[in-house]
Design an enzyme around this catalytic site. Sequence first.
Site, PDB file in Angstrom:
ATOM      1  N   LYS A 171      23.393  40.264  31.119  1.00 54.02           N
ATOM      2  CA  LYS A 171      24.134  40.097  32.567  1.00 54.02           C
ATOM      3  C   LYS A 171      23.530  41.563  33.226  1.00 54.02           C
ATOM      4  CE  LYS A 171      28.406  39.876  34.661  1.00 54.02           C
ATOM      5  NZ  LYS A 171      29.919  39.372  34.765  1.00 54.02           N
ATOM      6  N   GLU A 259      44.888  32.620  31.436  1.00 57.59           N
ATOM      7  CA  GLU A 259      46.067  33.141  32.089  1.00 57.59           C
ATOM      8  C   GLU A 259      47.355  32.411  31.435  1.00 57.59           C
ATOM      9  OE1 GLU A 259      42.766  34.145  34.480  1.00 57.59           O
ATOM     10  OE2 GLU A 259      43.537  32.328  33.557  1.00 57.59           O
ATOM     11  N   ARG A 287      47.116  29.221  37.550  1.00 58.00           N
ATOM     12  CA  ARG A 287      46.694  28.457  36.318  1.00 58.00           C
ATOM     13  C   ARG A 287      48.019  28.330  35.581  1.00 58.00           C
ATOM     14  NH1 ARG A 287      41.154  31.738  35.280  1.00 58.00           N
ATOM     15  NH2 ARG A 287      40.005  31.112  37.093  1.00 58.00           N
TER      16      ARG A 287
END
Length: 526
Positions: A171, A259, A287
């Site tokens: 990343k 979540e 969600r």
Amino acid sequence: FATGHSSTSISVAVGLAKARDLAGRHNKVIAVIGDGSMTGGMAFEAMNHLGQLQTNLLIVLNDNEMSISKNVGALSRYLTRLRTNPRLRRLKSDLQELIQKIPRVGQATVRYLEKLEDGLSFLIIPGILFEELGITYVGPIDGHNIALLKSTLKDAAELQGPVLVHVLTTKGKGYRFAEANPQKFHGTGPFHLDDGMKIVTDNDNNAVSYTDVFSDTIIRLAREDRRIVAVTAAMAAGTGLLPFAREFPERFIDVGIAEEHAVTMSAGLAKEGFHPVVAIYSTFLQRAYDQIIHDICLQKLPVVLMLDRAGLVGADGPTHHGVFDLSFLRQIPNLTVMAPENGAEFRKMIYTALQLGSPVAIRYPRRNAEEPYDEGFQTIAVGKGEILRSGSEVALLAVGAMVKNAQEAAVRLQSSGINCTVANARFVKPLDEELILRLAAGHRILVTLEENIVAGGFGSAVLELLAQKQVTNVRCRILGVPDQFITHGPTDTLLKLCGLDAEGICRTVLELYGLVAAKGKQVMGG
């Protein structure tokens, strides 16, 4: 190609592949998903279905060991083992070749060798999790070796059935400051290229954000109450919980991008006498809507939902604006919904929420908290707002961050000879019915203000109350986010676009004031 928000891309790709098959086409379908998103439930639901369909679909798993924060959980450890043992892939063909050379005499021997192959595969073959789902695993490969990546993807695309290519990347690759601090550079404003440091504006100097207030408050409360547990879903840094995690590692839980699990697991914690505080961005809490209803509110469990980034969030754009929460939360029974006007009130709301012993949601913006907060902990009266400024004819009833804009608008309107009452609602549920009815009775114009969609939000709740009480003497207007997805841009610009800045509020009030005045003249004239 299908690239989705978090764990959705494989589901989208399965739909594209099924549509291709139904239409009799032969195009390639490719899903790209990050290893952090692979922890989400939808990814596994989609792979389970894909394993049954066995249609041609290529999944590219971009594994950089990060979502926004460092990845957590068993799947992350599993991918790490594959990442750190790239030679395991070669053992698969060697193992199969060895077993094939063993003479197979009789059915019993055949069955034994098949079991042996399966057992050894589980021990050493990389990607066995995906293979067992019916998805051919290829990799891991170096994602920064472009020639290798191209040839691998080309070969994988020729295979029949579902294929997953495990690609290893770094990343922030190519910018050393981003490689050294990928979490910081996941999403960033302007910064200096030579050292990676943020470009500081006047507004940033000594600014205290709502997230900062939450972080400080929850730590101080946790020192006094060992039942407090902080829960988040791969957003430890964004929600300000990293300091909490350092001080109370045993009472900090990061579930990854999951979540739904975060909310329902918190219900279990609450059932056993703990005080879970679940910090999730407003947009991501959507969600877990079903879990909030059935697992928390139906059970009346004391879970505190902290909705960071509520309202318009600027450059993060349509996927991240938290402008639906007041509408989808206020309709749920047993849930108290609050929104602070500043840091001092926010701190009181957090403390109050932990005393209630019932489900609570507190929404707060991605902004400075504006005012310093005091040192002591105090509760506020549940379901009670307050009058901040007294006027006549026009009442501005605001919730959360809109209180500041309402006060600024009232100052401007005074120069036009319009003295406004400004009220801080504080609570979206339960409403302060006495305050609202008093405002309606004492003013000819009532304007509600919220950084939430107009449909079904705070203003709708006020109108429902007035209709129920058959109040007809006041002209009402709801100011909020219009029925459209709002683009990205500076928050001040977006507020102006929605008519929620002081100028837009003044414009609405002047328009209503003119209509009311004109109607009054018509009546006076007979």
